[in-house]
Scaffold this motif. Sequence first.
Motif, PDB file in Angstrom:
ATOM      1  N   ALA A  10      28.917  38.279  39.503  1.00 44.01           N
ATOM      2  CA  ALA A  10      28.679  37.352  38.649  1.00 44.01           C
ATOM      3  C   ALA A  10      27.793  35.823  39.182  1.00 44.01           C
ATOM      4  CB  ALA A  10      30.605  36.467  38.511  1.00 44.01           C
ATOM      5  N   GLU A  11      27.629  36.033  38.347  1.00 41.42           N
ATOM      6  CA  GLU A  11      26.400  34.583  37.980  1.00 41.42           C
ATOM      7  C   GLU A  11      27.087  33.326  38.637  1.00 41.42           C
ATOM      8  OE1 GLU A  11      22.869  34.721  38.642  1.00 41.42           O
ATOM      9  OE2 GLU A  11      23.073  36.368  38.804  1.00 41.42           O
ATOM     10  N   GLU A  12      26.756  32.308  39.689  1.00 39.46           N
ATOM     11  CA  GLU A  12      27.569  30.553  40.239  1.00 39.46           C
ATOM     12  C   GLU A  12      26.956  30.147  38.473  1.00 39.46           C
ATOM     13  OE1 GLU A  12      26.492  29.424  43.510  1.00 39.46           O
ATOM     14  OE2 GLU A  12      27.108  31.121  45.292  1.00 39.46           O
ATOM     15  N   ASP A  13      27.928  29.414  38.228  1.00 41.34           N
ATOM     16  CA  ASP A  13      28.565  28.934  36.892  1.00 41.34           C
ATOM     17  C   ASP A  13      29.129  29.033  35.898  1.00 41.34           C
ATOM     18  OD1 ASP A  13      28.099  26.343  38.897  1.00 41.34           O
ATOM     19  OD2 ASP A  13      25.860  26.780  38.728  1.00 41.34           O
ATOM     20  N   THR A  14      29.020  30.173  36.125  1.00 41.79           N
ATOM     21  CA  THR A  14      29.487  30.706  34.868  1.00 41.79           C
ATOM     22  C   THR A  14      31.300  31.562  34.525  1.00 41.79           C
ATOM     23  OG1 THR A  14      29.402  33.468  36.196  1.00 41.79           O
ATOM     24  CG2 THR A  14      27.067  32.405  35.210  1.00 41.79           C
ATOM     25  N   TRP A  15      31.613  31.580  33.588  1.00 36.82           N
ATOM     26  CA  TRP A  15      33.141  31.949  33.537  1.00 36.82           C
ATOM     27  C   TRP A  15      33.703  32.752  34.409  1.00 36.82           C
ATOM     28  CZ3 TRP A  15      37.179  29.275  30.612  1.00 36.82           C
ATOM     29  CH2 TRP A  15      38.412  30.379  30.672  1.00 36.82           C
ATOM     30  N   CYS A  16      33.282  33.750  34.491  1.00 32.26           N
ATOM     31  CA  CYS A  16      33.750  34.124  36.009  1.00 32.26           C
ATOM     32  C   CYS A  16      32.998  34.441  37.050  1.00 32.26           C
ATOM     33  CB  CYS A  16      33.079  35.819  35.441  1.00 32.26           C
ATOM     34  SG  CYS A  16      33.998  36.909  33.974  1.00 32.26           S
ATOM     35  N   HIS A  17      33.047  33.403  38.052  1.00 37.96           N
ATOM     36  CA  HIS A  17      32.758  33.007  38.714  1.00 37.96           C
ATOM     37  C   HIS A  17      33.734  32.072  39.731  1.00 37.96           C
ATOM     38  CE1 HIS A  17      30.725  32.308  42.979  1.00 37.96           C
ATOM     39  NE2 HIS A  17      30.731  31.349  43.091  1.00 37.96           N
ATOM     40  N   SER A  18      34.927  32.535  39.392  1.00 38.31           N
ATOM     41  CA  SER A  18      35.828  31.759  39.755  1.00 38.31           C
ATOM     42  C   SER A  18      37.373  33.126  40.702  1.00 38.31           C
ATOM     43  CB  SER A  18      36.582  31.553  38.741  1.00 38.31           C
ATOM     44  OG  SER A  18      37.620  30.620  38.987  1.00 38.31           O
ATOM     45  N   GLU A  19      37.980  32.365  41.396  1.00 39.21           N
ATOM     46  CA  GLU A  19      38.951  33.350  41.759  1.00 39.21           C
ATOM     47  C   GLU A  19      40.100  33.874  40.778  1.00 39.21           C
ATOM     48  OE1 GLU A  19      41.728  34.102  45.925  1.00 39.21           O
ATOM     49  OE2 GLU A  19      40.381  32.064  45.658  1.00 39.21           O
ATOM     50  N   SER A  20      40.059  32.875  40.352  1.00 37.44           N
ATOM     51  CA  SER A  20      41.112  32.711  39.209  1.00 37.44           C
ATOM     52  C   SER A  20      41.200  33.924  37.415  1.00 37.44           C
ATOM     53  CB  SER A  20      42.265  31.658  38.622  1.00 37.44           C
ATOM     54  OG  SER A  20      40.851  30.489  37.572  1.00 37.44           O
ATOM     55  N   LYS A  21      39.424  33.497  37.695  1.00 36.16           N
ATOM     56  CA  LYS A  21      39.297  34.156  36.346  1.00 36.16           C
ATOM     57  C   LYS A  21      38.456  35.551  36.418  1.00 36.16           C
ATOM     58  CE  LYS A  21      38.122  30.163  33.743  1.00 36.16           C
ATOM     59  NZ  LYS A  21      38.710  29.263  35.672  1.00 36.16           N
ATOM     60  N   CYS A  22      38.111  36.267  37.886  1.00 36.35           N
ATOM     61  CA  CYS A  22      37.064  37.649  37.727  1.00 36.35           C
ATOM     62  C   CYS A  22      37.348  38.557  37.245  1.00 36.35           C
ATOM     63  CB  CYS A  22      37.092  37.038  39.609  1.00 36.35           C
ATOM     64  SG  CYS A  22      36.039  38.519  40.491  1.00 36.35           S
ATOM     65  N   GLY A  23      39.530  38.532  37.773  1.00 35.61           N
ATOM     66  CA  GLY A  23      39.845  39.913  37.892  1.00 35.61           C
ATOM     67  C   GLY A  23      39.971  40.274  36.497  1.00 35.61           C
ATOM     68  N   GLY A  24      40.112  39.469  35.442  1.00 36.18           N
ATOM     69  CA  GLY A  24      40.553  39.286  34.025  1.00 36.18           C
ATOM     70  C   GLY A  24      39.152  39.458  33.557  1.00 36.18           C
ATOM     71  N   CYS A  25      37.930  39.420  34.570  1.00 36.50           N
ATOM     72  CA  CYS A  25      36.065  39.795  33.862  1.00 36.50           C
ATOM     73  C   CYS A  25      35.934  40.865  34.256  1.00 36.50           C
ATOM     74  CB  CYS A  25      35.650  38.935  34.836  1.00 36.50           C
ATOM     75  SG  CYS A  25      35.452  37.232  33.415  1.00 36.50           S
ATOM     76  N   GLY A  26      36.907  41.432  34.559  1.00 37.15           N
ATOM     77  CA  GLY A  26      36.660  43.513  35.581  1.00 37.15           C
ATOM     78  C   GLY A  26      36.061  43.409  36.740  1.00 37.15           C
ATOM     79  N   GLY A  27      35.794  41.887  37.606  1.00 38.61           N
ATOM     80  CA  GLY A  27      35.953  41.792  39.273  1.00 38.61           C
ATOM     81  C   GLY A  27      36.917  42.106  40.023  1.00 38.61           C
ATOM     82  N   THR A  28      36.404  42.232  41.557  1.00 36.11           N
ATOM     83  CA  THR A  28      36.551  41.108  42.092  1.00 36.11           C
ATOM     84  C   THR A  28      36.407  40.433  43.080  1.00 36.11           C
ATOM     85  OG1 THR A  28      37.838  44.583  42.395  1.00 36.11           O
ATOM     86  CG2 THR A  28      37.957  42.769  44.647  1.00 36.11           C
ATOM     87  N   TRP A  29      37.505  39.635  43.435  1.00 33.24           N
ATOM     88  CA  TRP A  29      36.961  38.605  43.872  1.00 33.24           C
ATOM     89  C   TRP A  29      37.063  38.649  45.349  1.00 33.24           C
ATOM     90  CZ3 TRP A  29      34.743  33.506  42.761  1.00 33.24           C
ATOM     91  CH2 TRP A  29      34.567  32.977  43.301  1.00 33.24           C
ATOM     92  N   CYS A  30      35.615  38.115  45.718  1.00 31.74           N
ATOM     93  CA  CYS A  30      35.568  38.443  47.421  1.00 31.74           C
ATOM     94  C   CYS A  30      34.909  36.777  48.123  1.00 31.74           C
ATOM     95  CB  CYS A  30      34.422  39.164  47.309  1.00 31.74           C
ATOM     96  SG  CYS A  30      34.059  40.691  47.249  1.00 31.74           S
ATOM     97  N   LYS A  31      35.782  36.898  48.966  1.00 33.14           N
ATOM     98  CA  LYS A  31      35.313  36.123  50.233  1.00 33.14           C
ATOM     99  C   LYS A  31      33.871  36.167  51.071  1.00 33.14           C
ATOM    100  CE  LYS A  31      40.000  34.730  52.091  1.00 33.14           C
ATOM    101  NZ  LYS A  31      41.293  34.877  53.253  1.00 33.14           N
TER     102      LYS A  31
END
Length: 279
Positions: A10-31
């Motif tokens: 996900a691009e930085e500064d977008t809705w999905c670029h957040s640990e709390s929202k990534c999963g809802g966007c179908g993604g996996t939050w990565c350190k």
Amino acid sequence: DMCGTCNARAEEDTWCHSESKCGGCGGTWCKAQCVYSSEDPLDVCGTAYATAIEAPGHFCSRSGRNCESCQGTWCGVSSDSKATLETNLPPLEIPDEPAEQLILVADAASDAVASQANSSHEGEGGFCCYSGMGTGDMCGTCNARAEEDTWCHSESKCGGCGGTWCKAQCVYSSEDPLDVCGTAYATAIEAPGHFCSRSGRNCESCQGTWCGVSSDSKATLETNLPPLEIPDEPAEQLILVADAASDAVASQANSSHEGEGGFCCYSGMGTGDMCGTCN
């Protein structure tokens, strides 16, 4: 390992670029971590030198954009990474007597705090200054320095060359772009011992400004130890010392993870390590 092999982020500064929202966007939050150098230039993330990885919480490791501005590579942390938090606490053989246990805990925790405090100053950078602006603060106003990699560019030899050795720090951002060193943001000063703060050349490669530390600087080493009101009873003194030292170690360990960066990964290279191979 999605994070180690991620190939869609996900691009930085977008809705999905957040640990709390990534999963809802179908993604996996990565350190993620900012890497400055590696054994293989074609595989920077997979062969990063341990000493060239920026510590969590610092400017370059807070986001991919910051890392790129420091000329680093923003790498997902592989799920099989062996990096662990080291608290420098030695293993203890616990005796049976409570009083002896308190003594051991107090000594070990105190040693850990001292070790962490001392290590924070390892690899400090600096420069040999020949003259300042005549304000009595040579290091903060230095206008003539010995070149790096020359004989005089050494704390032990600078004085013999007629110079004054100055501690220096790498500054990434400031309130006034025309006075970076004098108006540096405290959160944009690289910590001692890290790649960008070891020399002026390293700092410049990270797109920072190599600033002499002013003689009137109020920067001090904070050990996070609270002031203690010492009671009269020896047993109570031991309890207070053990508690305070233990809190200090825990505080330093936790603070090392503040401001960790990351990214929301959608797919990896199919090796089971999404974050390490995210594309």
